[in-house]
Design a protein around this motif. Structure first.
Motif, PDB file in Angstrom:
ATOM      1  N   VAL A  87      13.847   8.225 -30.397  1.00 13.94           N
ATOM      2  CA  VAL A  87      13.714   7.414 -29.183  1.00 13.94           C
ATOM      3  C   VAL A  87      14.393   6.065 -29.407  1.00 13.94           C
ATOM      4  CG1 VAL A  87      11.580   8.491 -28.396  1.00 13.94           C
ATOM      5  CG2 VAL A  87      11.475   6.540 -29.945  1.00 13.94           C
ATOM      6  N   SER A  88      14.717   5.432 -28.300  1.00 15.22           N
ATOM      7  CA  SER A  88      15.251   4.073 -28.310  1.00 15.22           C
ATOM      8  C   SER A  88      14.340   3.211 -27.458  1.00 15.22           C
ATOM      9  CB  SER A  88      16.681   4.065 -27.760  1.00 15.22           C
ATOM     10  OG  SER A  88      17.190   2.760 -27.735  1.00 15.22           O
ATOM     11  N   LYS A  89      13.799   2.143 -28.033  1.00 15.74           N
ATOM     12  CA  LYS A  89      12.807   1.322 -27.346  1.00 15.74           C
ATOM     13  C   LYS A  89      13.182  -0.151 -27.428  1.00 15.74           C
ATOM     14  CE  LYS A  89       9.761   4.509 -26.201  1.00 15.74           C
ATOM     15  NZ  LYS A  89       9.306   4.733 -24.823  1.00 15.74           N
ATOM     16  N   PRO A  90      12.867  -0.925 -26.382  1.00 14.84           N
ATOM     17  CA  PRO A  90      13.102  -2.376 -26.437  1.00 14.84           C
ATOM     18  C   PRO A  90      12.005  -3.062 -27.226  1.00 14.84           C
ATOM     19  CG  PRO A  90      12.159  -1.757 -24.330  1.00 14.84           C
ATOM     20  CD  PRO A  90      12.404  -0.471 -25.057  1.00 14.84           C
ATOM     21  N   PRO A  91      12.261  -4.264 -27.718  1.00 14.19           N
ATOM     22  CA  PRO A  91      11.225  -5.016 -28.454  1.00 14.19           C
ATOM     23  C   PRO A  91       9.987  -5.233 -27.590  1.00 14.19           C
ATOM     24  CG  PRO A  91      13.382  -6.030 -28.744  1.00 14.19           C
ATOM     25  CD  PRO A  91      13.544  -4.998 -27.670  1.00 14.19           C
ATOM     26  N   GLY A  92       8.813  -5.162 -28.241  1.00 12.91           N
ATOM     27  CA  GLY A  92       7.554  -5.378 -27.545  1.00 12.91           C
ATOM     28  C   GLY A  92       6.961  -4.131 -26.928  1.00 12.91           C
ATOM     29  N   SER A  93       7.741  -3.052 -26.830  1.00 14.06           N
ATOM     30  CA  SER A  93       7.224  -1.818 -26.235  1.00 14.06           C
ATOM     31  C   SER A  93       6.549  -0.968 -27.308  1.00 14.06           C
ATOM     32  CB  SER A  93       8.350  -1.046 -25.556  1.00 14.06           C
ATOM     33  OG  SER A  93       9.329  -0.645 -26.512  1.00 14.06           O
ATOM     34  N   SER A  94       6.192   0.256 -26.937  1.00 10.10           N
ATOM     35  CA  SER A  94       5.523   1.178 -27.860  1.00 10.10           C
ATOM     36  C   SER A  94       6.319   2.470 -27.962  1.00 10.10           C
ATOM     37  CB  SER A  94       4.098   1.492 -27.385  1.00 10.10           C
ATOM     38  OG  SER A  94       3.314   0.319 -27.344  1.00 10.10           O
ATOM     39  N   ALA A  95       6.195   3.137 -29.104  1.00  4.96           N
ATOM     40  CA  ALA A  95       6.840   4.435 -29.326  1.00  4.96           C
ATOM     41  C   ALA A  95       5.821   5.388 -29.926  1.00  4.96           C
ATOM     42  CB  ALA A  95       8.044   4.294 -30.258  1.00  4.96           C
ATOM     43  N   MET A  96       5.909   6.647 -29.513  1.00  2.60           N
ATOM     44  CA  MET A  96       4.976   7.650 -30.018  1.00  2.60           C
ATOM     45  C   MET A  96       5.766   8.849 -30.542  1.00  2.60           C
ATOM     46  SD  MET A  96       1.771   9.554 -28.124  1.00  2.60           S
ATOM     47  CE  MET A  96       2.848  10.434 -27.000  1.00  2.60           C
ATOM     48  N   PHE A  97       5.425   9.276 -31.758  1.00  2.00           N
ATOM     49  CA  PHE A  97       6.012  10.466 -32.362  1.00  2.00           C
ATOM     50  C   PHE A  97       4.909  11.502 -32.546  1.00  2.00           C
ATOM     51  CE2 PHE A  97       8.654   6.934 -33.915  1.00  2.00           C
ATOM     52  CZ  PHE A  97       9.902   7.354 -33.488  1.00  2.00           C
ATOM     53  N   THR A  98       5.217  12.728 -32.190  1.00  2.00           N
ATOM     54  CA  THR A  98       4.248  13.817 -32.307  1.00  2.00           C
ATOM     55  C   THR A  98       4.799  14.896 -33.221  1.00  2.00           C
ATOM     56  OG1 THR A  98       3.400  13.397 -30.082  1.00  2.00           O
ATOM     57  CG2 THR A  98       2.878  15.530 -31.065  1.00  2.00           C
ATOM     58  N   CYS A  99       3.955  15.364 -34.132  1.00  2.00           N
ATOM     59  CA  CYS A  99       4.358  16.370 -35.115  1.00  2.00           C
ATOM     60  C   CYS A  99       3.203  17.361 -35.259  1.00  2.00           C
ATOM     61  CB  CYS A  99       4.682  15.699 -36.450  1.00  2.00           C
ATOM     62  SG  CYS A  99       5.035  16.832 -37.791  1.00  2.00           S
ATOM     63  N   VAL A 100       3.442  18.618 -34.890  1.00  2.00           N
ATOM     64  CA  VAL A 100       2.413  19.655 -34.967  1.00  2.00           C
ATOM     65  C   VAL A 100       2.946  20.796 -35.818  1.00  2.00           C
ATOM     66  CG1 VAL A 100       0.941  21.247 -33.689  1.00  2.00           C
ATOM     67  CG2 VAL A 100       1.536  19.021 -32.694  1.00  2.00           C
ATOM     68  N   ALA A 101       2.197  21.165 -36.855  1.00  2.00           N
ATOM     69  CA  ALA A 101       2.599  22.242 -37.763  1.00  2.00           C
ATOM     70  C   ALA A 101       1.462  23.241 -37.899  1.00  2.00           C
ATOM     71  CB  ALA A 101       2.986  21.689 -39.131  1.00  2.00           C
ATOM     72  N   GLN A 102       1.835  24.485 -38.173  1.00  2.00           N
ATOM     73  CA  GLN A 102       0.846  25.527 -38.407  1.00  2.00           C
ATOM     74  C   GLN A 102       1.138  26.236 -39.724  1.00  2.00           C
ATOM     75  OE1 GLN A 102       1.187  28.305 -35.182  1.00  2.00           O
ATOM     76  NE2 GLN A 102       3.186  29.071 -35.828  1.00  2.00           N
TER      77      GLN A 102
END
Length: 731
Positions: A323-338
């Motif tokens: 993702v590309s985000k501006p300063p002050g914002s939030s970023a979320m990464f999701t990782c699901v493994a089985q």
């Protein structure tokens, strides 16, 4: 729906995050687990794709590995060990260990999976075969045990001559077990096992097999000489469960699962006289397996059981997205493994373990990484590492921090309308031409209303598309939808979210059952669906055959699951029809026939004590003036005095339990009719005690010959699956 990463690669957004920027840093080939041979060279691969320059370094057991005359990093990033040693130099340093490579460019650092490097070896035997004496026609079993790297191939010799599997009486299991059924005098001799791998060849101690002659072949109870052991293996390997039984007559060997599930037939083979081999195992093969040795024609059996545990290395079902985000914002990464066991997740930032802090949050068992109040220091490559005892896996994503004024504006005028029961159409306004030129595509985000962001799915479209149809959705379900516009520098802010509900569908057909209560009453009952909100009610019809007109409908609420028809005509044939309905229409119907005549005859065959509330009795014509309670007691006492084994009265809803004598001695001296009755009842009881599904190994005799006639102990086996139906309600 496909992932954002796939679309970004197709549209070139992974290749151009900005003017002159090349593809993201990613592994093309990672080092793999390997077994090395002493004094021979070894190569470990590590190839990367990304914007140059890329620097590659290697680590062993977490410590940086320096290039020297012994270890060299090649130009393509691979590591070459010139001559592999277990111990070398004055410090006795070993080349055995866990190796990983790291790659770094100006955007961040990436760490590969850990590759386990072992030295091929074949140590001494942990178990040698033991001498034994066996009766002629019996069963002999020898076992040796050795742990090699890689696993050794084991063969057997008799009197220093290799044994072959051409003799059907010999079974050589890969685990180091030799089975000989129907032993003969010619089988006497000295036996030993031979273990071989790329490191060495070893011979076990010899064990003598001697044959004793039995005066007479008397009956012997079935016994399991060696049963299945607990076994833990990895998916796609082969599982061998041993079961060898003795007895006279020869027992029939059968296999089943303790949980009653089907063993299946695909990939199933029988080795020798009852060993079970499962090729290419999967997680579904895990369970407790039961081996049974059954005396033919009787209920006598012996059982042994062992647990098969199948492990699976981690596999990602959801990857983190760059993702590309501006300063002050939030970023979320999701990782699901089985995987099996369930993988443990941890996160790396530029190759270093990431710990939660003021602006870094980990949740959902570390599957979700949230970075808040983003600054330029947060720009990095983030890796999700999934580990369990079966292996490791890694996935990565990059966080780019950009100036908000360089990003495109959010899409406007978002609208969503239902197209069908499984489709929604989304449209948005066409931006001005000068804005369109700076956009490289759109990404649409959709999730069910009320579900968390982690359940969100994404679909991407080109810059010239301003209408998109979501497919494969659930009927009558509300979804929340928003989208972003992407430029080479990153994504816009989220657009306004809209809600849309897919069209509903009529309910599916329901199965139902019937039960005759008496000669004029029938109960109809059914199971409510798991999602009752999809049904607003039920419609029930009935007709007497041969009439073509259904009476009804009888409207029932969505919570009803049964209805009783009364005052029907005795000995008549009826047809009953059930339909479910909702606001979208009436679903398909289900119909059943019910015969009151047949059930009335059954009721007549099973007389009971009919007592009404006033104390009168249907036996009043026989026992005049006696209260019904006293009449029932008198008749029961009389029948008990005459030695009846089961009551003729008040028996409805009970089940007799018979005790069957074991063996032929128990019925000695009785009449043929009595013996036949005992055998018939014993057969029924044995059937009820049999597991719901069983793989039975049935002996097949080879073509008749004098030699075969003299040696009845040489069986061949085939697989037979027994199915035992379960009871269900009438109708």
């Amino acid at each position: 729906m496909f992932s954002l990463r796939v679309w970004l690669a197709a549209c070139g957004m992974l290749q151009f995050w900005g003017p002159g920027r090349a593809s993201e840093l990613a592994f093309v080939m990672e080092p793999a687990d390997v077994i090395a041979v002493r004094d021979r060279p070894l190569n470990l691969n590590c190839q990367l794709d990304g914007e140059p320059p890329i620097s590659i370094a290697w680590h062993k057991n977490g410590v940086p590995l320096r290039s020297n005359a012994h270890t060299v990093v090649l130009s393509n990033g691979s590591l070459r060990i010139e001559s592999f040693h277990k111990k070398r130099g004055p410090s006795n340093e070993t080349d055995v260990g866990e190796y990983s490579c790291t790659a770094q460019n100006r955007y961040g650092l990436l760490v590969s999976r850990k590759a386990k490097v072992q030295l091929a070896s074949l140590p001494k035997f942990l178990m040698h075969p033991e001498s034994m004496a066996v009766e002629e026609g019996g069963v002999a079993r020898f076992q040796c045990l050795i742990y090699g790297v890689p696993e050794a191939v084991i063969t057997w010799e008799r009197n220093r001559t290799a044994l072959t599997t051409e003799d059907y009486r010999l079974t050589l299991l890969p685990t180091g077990i030799l089975q000989i059924t129907g032993v003969r005098r010619s089988d006497t001799g000295a036996y030993r096992c031979v273990a071989t791998n790329i490191a060495n060849t070893r011979y076990s101690q010899e064990a003598e097999l001697s044959i004793t002659v039995s005066v007479a072949r008397i009956y012997k109870e079935p016994a399991i000489l060696s049963g299945p052991q607990n076994l833990t293996i990895t998916v796609h390997q082969t599982a061998i469960l041993e079961c060898i039984a003795t007895g006279n007559p020869r027992p029939i060997v059968s296999w089943s699962r303790l949980d009653g599930r089907s063993i299946g037939v695909e990939g199933i083979q029988v080795l020798g006289t009852g060993n079970l081999m499962i090729s290419d195992v999967s997680v579904q093969h895990s369970g407790v397996y039961v081996c049974a040795a059954n005396r033919p024609g009787t209920r006598v059996r012996r059982t042994a059981q062992g647990m098969l545990m199948v492990q699976a290395p981690p596999e990602f079902i959801q990857w983190p997205q760059s993702v590309s985000k501006p300063p002050g914002s939030s970023a979320m990464f999701t990782c699901v493994a089985q995987g099996v066991p369930e993988p443990h997740l941890l996160w790396l930032k530029n190759g270093k373990i990431l710990t939660p802090g003021e602006n870094v949050k980990l949740s959902n068992n570390n599957s979700t990484l949230m970075i808040q109040r983003i600054t330029s220091n947060d720009e990095a490559i983030y890796q999700c590492i999934a580990e369990n005892t079966a292996g490791t896996n890694q996935a990565s994503a990059r966080l780019a921090v950009t100036l908000s004024k360089e990003l495109p504006s959010s899409p406007e005028d978002i609208k969503a309308i239902p197209v069908s029961t499984t489709e929604l159409q989304v449209t948005w306004a066409v931006p001005p031409l000068e804005v369109t030129e700076g956009i490289i595509g759109y990404v649409l985000h959709i999730r069910k209303a009320g579900e968390p962001d982690s359940r969100e799915l994404q679909e991407a479209v080109s810059k010239t598309t301003f209408r998109h149809v979501f497919t494969n959705l659930d009927p009558s379900t509300t979804y929340s939808i928003y989208l972003k516009a992407y430029s080479p520098l990153g994504a816009s802010k989220d657009s306004d979210a809209v809600l849309a509900t897919t069209m509903g569908s009529a309910p599916a057909a329901l199965d139902f059952y019937t039960k005759v209560i008496n000669t004029t009453s029938v109960q109809v009952f059914w199971e409510l669906p798991q999602r009752p909100a999809k049904i607003e009610g039920f419609r029930l019809f009935h007709r007497k055959i041969p009439s073509s007109h259904f009476e009804g409908p009888l409207i029932l609420s969505s919570t009803a699951n049964s209805f009783i028809y009364t005052n029907l005509e005795a000995s008549a044939l009826y047809e009953i029809k059930l339909e479910a309905f909702n606001g979208n229409g009436v679903g398909n119907c289900t119909m059943r026939f019910i015969s009151l005549k047949e059930n009335a005859e059954k009721l007549d065959q099973d007389p009971v004590c009919h007592c009404n509330q006033e104390g009168e009795t249907s036996l009043a014509g026989i026992v005049v003036g006696i209260h019904i309670g006293m009449a029932c007691i008198i008749f029961c006492v009389l029948f008990l005095m005459f030695g009846y084994r089961k009551s003729l009265f008040c028996k409805k809803g009970t089940q007799d339990s018979w005790t069957v004598p074991q063996g032929s001695e128990a019925v000695h001296g009785t009449s043929q009719e009595a013996q036949q009755a005992v055998r018939s009842q014993a057969g029924r009881n044995e059937t009820s005690a049999t597991p719901s599904e069983m793989i039975e190994l049935v002996t097949q005799e080879p073509p008749f010959s004098e030699e075969r006639q003299a040696d009845p102990s040489s069986p061949q086996f085939q697989i037979m699956v027994e199915q035992h139906p379960t009871s269900r309600p009438s109708g």
